[in-house]
Enzyme design. Structure first.
Site, PDB file in Angstrom:
ATOM      1  N   ASN A   8       0.881  -1.182   0.000  1.00 57.44           N
ATOM      2  CA  ASN A   8       0.000   0.000   0.000  1.00 57.44           C
ATOM      3  C   ASN A   8       0.908   1.218   0.000  1.00 57.44           C
ATOM      4  O   ASN A   8       1.454   1.607   1.039  1.00 57.44           O
ATOM      5  CB  ASN A   8      -0.899  -0.021   1.238  1.00 57.44           C
ATOM      6  CG  ASN A   8      -1.861   1.156   1.301  1.00 57.44           C
ATOM      7  OD1 ASN A   8      -1.767   2.098   0.516  1.00 57.44           O
ATOM      8  ND2 ASN A   8      -2.766   1.122   2.254  1.00 57.44           N
ATOM      9  N   ARG A 102      -2.558  -1.877  -3.461  1.00 53.20           N
ATOM     10  CA  ARG A 102      -3.750  -1.060  -3.252  1.00 53.20           C
ATOM     11  C   ARG A 102      -3.653   0.193  -4.121  1.00 53.20           C
ATOM     12  O   ARG A 102      -2.655   0.903  -4.098  1.00 53.20           O
ATOM     13  CB  ARG A 102      -3.870  -0.639  -1.790  1.00 53.20           C
ATOM     14  CG  ARG A 102      -5.092   0.268  -1.534  1.00 53.20           C
ATOM     15  CD  ARG A 102      -5.050   0.904  -0.169  1.00 53.20           C
ATOM     16  NE  ARG A 102      -6.218   1.754   0.024  1.00 53.20           N
ATOM     17  CZ  ARG A 102      -6.167   2.968   0.549  1.00 53.20           C
ATOM     18  NH1 ARG A 102      -5.019   3.497   0.912  1.00 53.20           N
ATOM     19  NH2 ARG A 102      -7.278   3.672   0.709  1.00 53.20           N
ATOM     20  N   HIS A 191     -13.122   3.276  -0.169  1.00 55.08           N
ATOM     21  CA  HIS A 191     -13.145   2.270   0.911  1.00 55.08           C
ATOM     22  C   HIS A 191     -13.830   0.980   0.450  1.00 55.08           C
ATOM     23  O   HIS A 191     -14.282   0.184   1.272  1.00 55.08           O
ATOM     24  CB  HIS A 191     -13.873   2.797   2.163  1.00 55.08           C
ATOM     25  CG  HIS A 191     -13.169   3.899   2.878  1.00 55.08           C
ATOM     26  ND1 HIS A 191     -13.849   4.892   3.550  1.00 55.08           N
ATOM     27  CD2 HIS A 191     -11.860   4.180   3.028  1.00 55.08           C
ATOM     28  CE1 HIS A 191     -12.994   5.748   4.090  1.00 55.08           C
ATOM     29  NE2 HIS A 191     -11.774   5.330   3.778  1.00 55.08           N
ATOM     30  N   ARG A 252     -11.667  16.181   7.045  1.00 56.03           N
ATOM     31  CA  ARG A 252     -12.455  16.528   5.872  1.00 56.03           C
ATOM     32  C   ARG A 252     -13.855  16.972   6.280  1.00 56.03           C
ATOM     33  O   ARG A 252     -14.455  16.413   7.194  1.00 56.03           O
ATOM     34  CB  ARG A 252     -12.559  15.347   4.916  1.00 56.03           C
ATOM     35  CG  ARG A 252     -11.221  14.877   4.356  1.00 56.03           C
ATOM     36  CD  ARG A 252     -11.437  13.677   3.443  1.00 56.03           C
ATOM     37  NE  ARG A 252     -10.175  13.062   3.056  1.00 56.03           N
ATOM     38  CZ  ARG A 252      -9.959  11.749   3.014  1.00 56.03           C
ATOM     39  NH1 ARG A 252     -10.926  10.916   3.328  1.00 56.03           N
ATOM     40  NH2 ARG A 252      -8.785  11.274   2.654  1.00 56.03           N
ATOM     41  N   GLU A 395      -8.278  -4.876   5.329  1.00 59.45           N
ATOM     42  CA  GLU A 395      -8.121  -4.541   3.920  1.00 59.45           C
ATOM     43  C   GLU A 395      -6.938  -5.268   3.305  1.00 59.45           C
ATOM     44  O   GLU A 395      -6.976  -5.634   2.121  1.00 59.45           O
ATOM     45  CB  GLU A 395      -7.978  -3.023   3.774  1.00 59.45           C
ATOM     46  CG  GLU A 395      -9.248  -2.272   4.134  1.00 59.45           C
ATOM     47  CD  GLU A 395      -9.097  -0.776   4.111  1.00 59.45           C
ATOM     48  OE1 GLU A 395      -9.402  -0.169   3.070  1.00 59.45           O
ATOM     49  OE2 GLU A 395      -8.667  -0.213   5.139  1.00 59.45           O
TER      50      GLU A 395
END
Length: 407
Positions: A8, A102, A191, A252, A395
């Site tokens: 990743n 990823r 996601h 965010r 993940e």
């Protein structure tokens, strides 16, 4: 033993995990940070699963930390190889059958795990216009990884792929169609790797076929999203063209009137890069309460701090709004799952997110919700009309599974 290496790669970091796919556990994993800066930080953990019958924890870990300059992603991959060589497990003993990468943004081009060749690499780089903070780092990691493992299949697993099943009405923005098509403006969702993994784990836990369940998954971490899943397919999700849309997050803003952007440019005289930084890096919980970590927010709420209380109320108000909207889109719900750092650990967030759904017969059991224990668990009452679960996400394991499926 079948082994997959998961990479990743971000703009200045590289996270990796060597997965034993027979037991679906990591043999070793690490994180390399501050790539390209004065001093890089390296953390490498060797894991051993305890043998059956051993009076020991599930995993026995040894972590090695160091610091040194790391010029670029090529050097970061070499550092990773050095860590395996020096501390184990030895890659010669556990050679990867595949390397899974990823990739945040696959646009409308990639809807499944994809074997990486030169053309795929070029296409991922081209999609950097949609994810300028994420895809360039992924491309750098892919190139470095392919150079270091030239004889191994490399597979790109896209955060957006799971949401390629969104109905046209769900992914279309109501703007001029020609402009939208020219500039690839639509909702993509993110996601997806986590939402896919959690929904499948939830179906197995409740003992019902995935294709017969209506599910809502709340992935609540520093980045946060919620997805409505019907029969194993994403049909609505909170993030849009970028990960900025949707829920309130650590830094965010989530949903905001687009005219606010125009107002900030016209009245506050902010440039586009300043507005970008404001909404992505200085908003959310940080903007409201000066803190990102939900544990700090909750401590502030307990202390009666006005800013922390407002931040928590705004955060959970948005969760309830999406829960209600997605139940309506699905026409009911069978399973609601919470995952990621906040979703798995903040009992008060889970309780407040579903607090108004009693009229639908959805009930959280207070004691089950407050109880902390590893693994997947039910936190709803026995009489609840929907199962409410806490499902730890993985993940890396999902990426490894998808990568191995193409070998």
């Amino acid at each position: 033993m079948s082994v997959v290496l998961v990479i990743n790669s971000g703009s200045s970091s590289l996270k990796y995990s060597l997965m034993d796919m027979e037991r679906e556990v990591p043999l070793g994993e690490g994180l390399i940070e501050r790539i390209g800066q004065d001093t890089g930080e390296i953390s490498h953990t060797v894991r051993r699963v305890a043998d059956a019958g051993e009076p020991a924890p599930t995993t026995l870990d040894a972590t090695h930390r160091s610091r040194r300059p790391i010029a670029d992603h090529d050097e970061a991959v070499q550092v990773m190889l050095d860590q395996f060589s020096e501390h184990g497990p030895q890659l010669a003993e556990y050679p990867p059958a595949a390397v899974g990468h990823r990739v945040v943004h696959g646009g409308a081009r990639f809807f499944a795990p994809t074997l990486i060749d030169n053309l795929v690499e070029i296409n991922i780089e081209d999609l950097s216009v949609l994810a300028p903070l994420h895809n360039p780092g992924a491309v750098a990691g892919i190139r470095a990884g392919r150079r270091s493992f030239p004889g191994v299949p490399h597979v790109a697993v896209f955060d957006t792929a799971f949401h390629q099943s969104l109905p046209t009405a769900a992914y279309t923005y109501a703007i001029d169609r020609a402009v939208a098509e020219r500039h690839r403006i639509r909702r993509y969702g993110f996601h997806g790797t986590s939402h896919k993994f959690v929904s499948e784990q939830a179906a197995a836990f409740v003992g019902k076929p995935l294709d017969q369940l209506k599910q809502i998954v709340f992935h609540l971490g520093n980045g946060a999203s919620v997805t409505a899943i019907d029969g194993g397919r994403s049909v609505e999700t909170s993030m849009g063209m970028t990960p900025l849309e949707g829920l309130v997050m650590g830094t965010r803003s989530g949903d905001i009137d687009p005219a606010v952007v125009l107002h900030l440019g016209r009245v506050a005289q902010l440039e586009s890069r300043e507005i970008d930084e404001l909404l992505n890096k200085r908003s959310g919980m940080l903007g409201l309460a000066g803190r990102i970590d939900m544990r700090d927010i909750l401590a502030g709420v307990e202390a009666g701090e006005e800013a922390a209380t407002l931040a928590f109320d705004v955060y959970t108000h948005r969760l309830r709004a999406y829960a209600g909207a997605y139940i309506a889109q699905l026409g009911g719900v069978d399973v609601i799952s919470f995952t990621a750092g906040v979703g798995e650990n903040a009992a008060r967030v889970r309780a407040e997110a579903l607090a108004t759904l009693g009229f639908l017969g959805i009930e959280i059991d207070h004691d089950r919700n407050e109880r902390r224990q590893p693994g997947i668990r039910r936190i709803s009452t026995d009489a609840s009309k929907a199962d409410v679960l806490v499902v730890p996400t993985d993940e890396e394991l999902e990426i490894a599974r998808q990568a191995l499926s193409l070998t």
